[in-house]
Enzyme design. Structure first.
Site, short mmCIF file in Angstrom:
data_model
loop_
_atom_site.label_atom_id
_atom_site.label_comp_id
_atom_site.label_asym_id
_atom_site.label_seq_id
_atom_site.Cartn_x
_atom_site.Cartn_y
_atom_site.Cartn_z
N SER A 122 10.91 -22.28 -29.35
CA SER A 122 11.73 -21.82 -28.43
C SER A 122 12.51 -20.45 -28.82
O SER A 122 13.40 -19.83 -28.13
CB SER A 122 13.12 -22.96 -28.23
OG SER A 122 12.79 -24.29 -28.41
N HIS A 143 5.68 -21.17 -24.47
CA HIS A 143 6.90 -21.83 -24.37
C HIS A 143 6.96 -22.52 -22.98
O HIS A 143 7.30 -21.89 -21.91
CB HIS A 143 8.02 -20.91 -24.61
CG HIS A 143 9.35 -21.57 -24.83
ND1 HIS A 143 10.69 -21.01 -24.30
CD2 HIS A 143 9.85 -22.72 -25.15
CE1 HIS A 143 11.44 -21.71 -24.47
NE2 HIS A 143 10.94 -22.93 -24.78
N GLU A 155 6.70 -19.62 -20.46
CA GLU A 155 7.06 -18.25 -21.27
C GLU A 155 6.17 -17.99 -21.94
O GLU A 155 5.89 -18.65 -23.14
CB GLU A 155 8.54 -18.23 -21.41
CG GLU A 155 9.26 -17.26 -22.29
CD GLU A 155 10.57 -17.41 -22.65
OE1 GLU A 155 11.21 -16.26 -22.72
OE2 GLU A 155 11.05 -18.43 -23.36
N ASN A 193 15.77 -18.42 -23.69
CA ASN A 193 16.97 -18.98 -24.41
C ASN A 193 17.90 -18.04 -24.76
O ASN A 193 19.06 -18.14 -25.14
CB ASN A 193 16.40 -19.81 -25.53
CG ASN A 193 15.74 -21.08 -25.13
OD1 ASN A 193 16.41 -21.71 -24.21
ND2 ASN A 193 14.67 -21.45 -25.88
N1 CAA Z 1 9.30 -36.25 -17.08
C1 CAA Z 1 8.51 -36.17 -16.31
N2 CAA Z 1 9.14 -36.12 -14.87
C2 CAA Z 1 10.40 -36.21 -14.66
C3 CAA Z 1 11.22 -36.22 -15.69
C4 CAA Z 1 10.63 -36.22 -16.98
N3 CAA Z 1 11.37 -36.40 -18.28
N4 CAA Z 1 12.36 -36.30 -15.23
C5 CAA Z 1 12.43 -36.16 -14.03
N5 CAA Z 1 11.08 -36.26 -13.44
C6 CAA Z 1 10.63 -36.30 -12.32
C7 CAA Z 1 10.93 -37.35 -11.42
O1 CAA Z 1 9.88 -38.42 -11.60
C8 CAA Z 1 11.01 -36.85 -10.02
O2 CAA Z 1 9.43 -36.80 -9.72
P1 CAA Z 1 9.37 -36.95 -8.18
O3 CAA Z 1 10.10 -35.88 -7.29
O4 CAA Z 1 7.80 -36.59 -7.90
O5 CAA Z 1 9.82 -38.28 -7.76
C9 CAA Z 1 11.47 -35.45 -10.20
O6 CAA Z 1 11.43 -35.14 -11.50
C10 CAA Z 1 12.87 -35.42 -9.88
O7 CAA Z 1 13.61 -36.40 -10.75
P2 CAA Z 1 14.98 -37.10 -10.31
O8 CAA Z 1 14.83 -37.32 -8.96
O9 CAA Z 1 15.02 -38.47 -11.34
O10 CAA Z 1 16.07 -36.33 -10.91
P3 CAA Z 1 16.45 -34.95 -10.25
O11 CAA Z 1 16.19 -34.57 -9.04
O12 CAA Z 1 17.95 -34.87 -10.80
O13 CAA Z 1 15.75 -33.82 -11.46
C11 CAA Z 1 15.49 -32.62 -13.11
C12 CAA Z 1 15.52 -34.09 -12.78
C13 CAA Z 1 13.94 -32.09 -12.97
C14 CAA Z 1 15.39 -32.77 -15.10
C15 CAA Z 1 16.57 -31.76 -12.81
O14 CAA Z 1 17.82 -32.16 -13.21
C16 CAA Z 1 16.55 -30.35 -13.40
O15 CAA Z 1 15.78 -29.49 -13.07
N6 CAA Z 1 17.25 -30.10 -14.52
C17 CAA Z 1 17.33 -28.77 -15.29
C18 CAA Z 1 16.30 -28.79 -16.38
C19 CAA Z 1 16.41 -27.62 -16.97
O16 CAA Z 1 16.87 -26.86 -16.60
N7 CAA Z 1 15.19 -27.50 -17.75
C20 CAA Z 1 15.04 -26.28 -18.77
C21 CAA Z 1 15.91 -26.58 -19.87
S1 CAA Z 1 15.52 -25.15 -21.13
C22 CAA Z 1 14.19 -25.20 -21.98
O17 CAA Z 1 13.43 -26.30 -21.65
C23 CAA Z 1 13.91 -24.36 -22.78
C24 CAA Z 1 13.98 -24.39 -24.17
O18 CAA Z 1 13.62 -23.97 -25.01
C25 CAA Z 1 15.39 -25.43 -24.59
#
Ligand code: CAA
Length: 298
Positions: A122, A143, A155, A193
């Site tokens: 990352s 990434h 990315e 990031n």
């Molecule tokens: N693995 C697989 N699928 C997942 C999951 C996981 N850990 N968490 C949620 N899902 C799926 C669910 O199964 C659901 O699928 P369907 O629509 O097909 O039923 C869908 O995602 C939506 O889940 P929920 O309804 O339970 O919850 P939500 O609508 O609140 O979404 C979320 C959850 C997708 C995590 C949403 O809150 C989100 O987009 N959050 C932001 C995530 C983000 O910003 N990620 C980037 C982080 S930065 C990074 O990764 C870079 C780094 O280097 C640090």
């Protein structure tokens, strides 16, 4: 080699990122070798992927035959030697430079000439990681975002020596996984990031300064900025050790007080409260991963 020639895909590190990458590769039809420190750890990660796919089956979004076929394409392994037949390997180990350098040297040694080696780091320099391998032109940052099966972005990070052919192959492979690509040069934190980590750290500083509560800062980002998660919920999802490791890369390699990690973040990591994966971070989590009350109050 072009992306359609990629048949066997390796993932080193079966944590939440590695397991997610293995899942999307298997769903794209590739044979996947998923490796961790032991076969048992890799097998546990595969069981987690099957459980995740099972939830999609329960919701009627996936048929059981597709889940079974996807699972059958994932082979857990406990030894990097099992990567020998791979066309591409992505390293997704803990965000620690020394560890990654050692692991990448080991994978490079078993891969055939012409195979591509990628890292899901990352923040760590792609050029530096590439330099310990015998294939810096065929080395790249790939990434993925967390949770990998849901997030649409990959990315791609070009090291100094990464060839244009490697960039194109990685771009096409990400497209096979259904992902949209952005391309970054090799600079600490890359594109995502560089922006995200100062945002998360600023939320920690605002909390530390007594501006408001963890819950209100999260609610502010969700309802005021339309973010799907607040900064503390997201930091807990990413893992506070990972957030701190990236913040430290920004601080030491870009420099300046601007990137100094907040004390509250350092303290939580020192306490072993690493977020959702340890059931405690800025919030407490139950056995099903449901978020409870904030762990800290003023
Ligand atoms: N693995 C697989 N699928 C997942 C999951 C996981 N850990 N968490 C949620 N899902 C799926 C669910 O199964 C659901 O699928 P369907 O629509 O097909 O039923 C869908 O995602 C939506 O889940 P929920 O309804 O339970 O919850 P939500 O609508 O609140 O979404 C979320 C959850 C997708 C995590 C949403 O809150 C989100 O987009 N959050 C932001 C995530 C983000 O910003 N990620 C980037 C982080 S930065 C990074 O990764 C870079 C780094 O280097 C640090």
């Amino acid at each position: 080699m072009d992306a359609n020639d990629v048949k066997v895909f390796g993932v080193l590190g079966a944590g939440q990122m590695g397991a997610g990458i293995a899942q999307v590769a298997a769903q794209a039809g590739l044979s996947v070798k998923l490796c961790d420190v032991s076969l048992a750890v890799a097998e546990k990660a595969k069981a987690g992927i099957l459980a995740q796919l099972g939830r999609q089956v329960d919701k009627g979004k996936l048929d059981a035959a597709t889940r079974d076929a996807t699972g059958a394409r994932i082979e857990p392994i406990g030894d990097k030697a099992g990567f020998a037949p791979c066309d591409v390997v992505v390293e997704a180990a803990t965000e620690n430079t020394t560890l990654k350098l050692e692991l990448l040297r080991g994978v490079d040694a078993v891969l055939r000439e012409g195979a591509l080696l990628a890292t899901n780091t990352s923040s760590i320099s792609i050029t530096k990681l590439a330099a310990v391998t015998s294939r810096p032109t065929a080395f790249i940052g790939m990434h993925f975002m967390n949770p990998v099966p849901v997030m649409k972005l990959v990315e791609i990070v070009k090291g100094t020596a990464t060839s244009p052919e490697t960039v194109e192959l990685t771009r096409a492979l990400a497209a096979r996984f259904g992902k949209t690509v952005i391309t970054s040069n090799d600079h600490p934190g890359f594109l995502v990031n560089r922006v995200l980590i100062p945002f998360l750290n600023e939320a920690c500083l605002a909390y530390q300064d007594g501006v408001g509560s963890i819950e209100d800062l999260d609610q502010g980002a969700k309802l005021g900025l339309n973010h799907p998660m607040g900064p503390f919920e997201l930091a807990d999802l990413i893992g506070l050790d990972t957030v701190l490791a990236i913040a430290e890369v920004l601080q030491t390699q870009i420099g300046g007080d601007k990137y100094a990690p907040a004390v509250v973040l350092r303290n939580l990591v020192a306490a072993g409260w690493l977020g959702k994966k340890t059931k405690r971070g800025f919030y407490a989590y139950d056995d099903k991963g449901q978020r409870g009350a904030a762990s800290l109050s003023r």
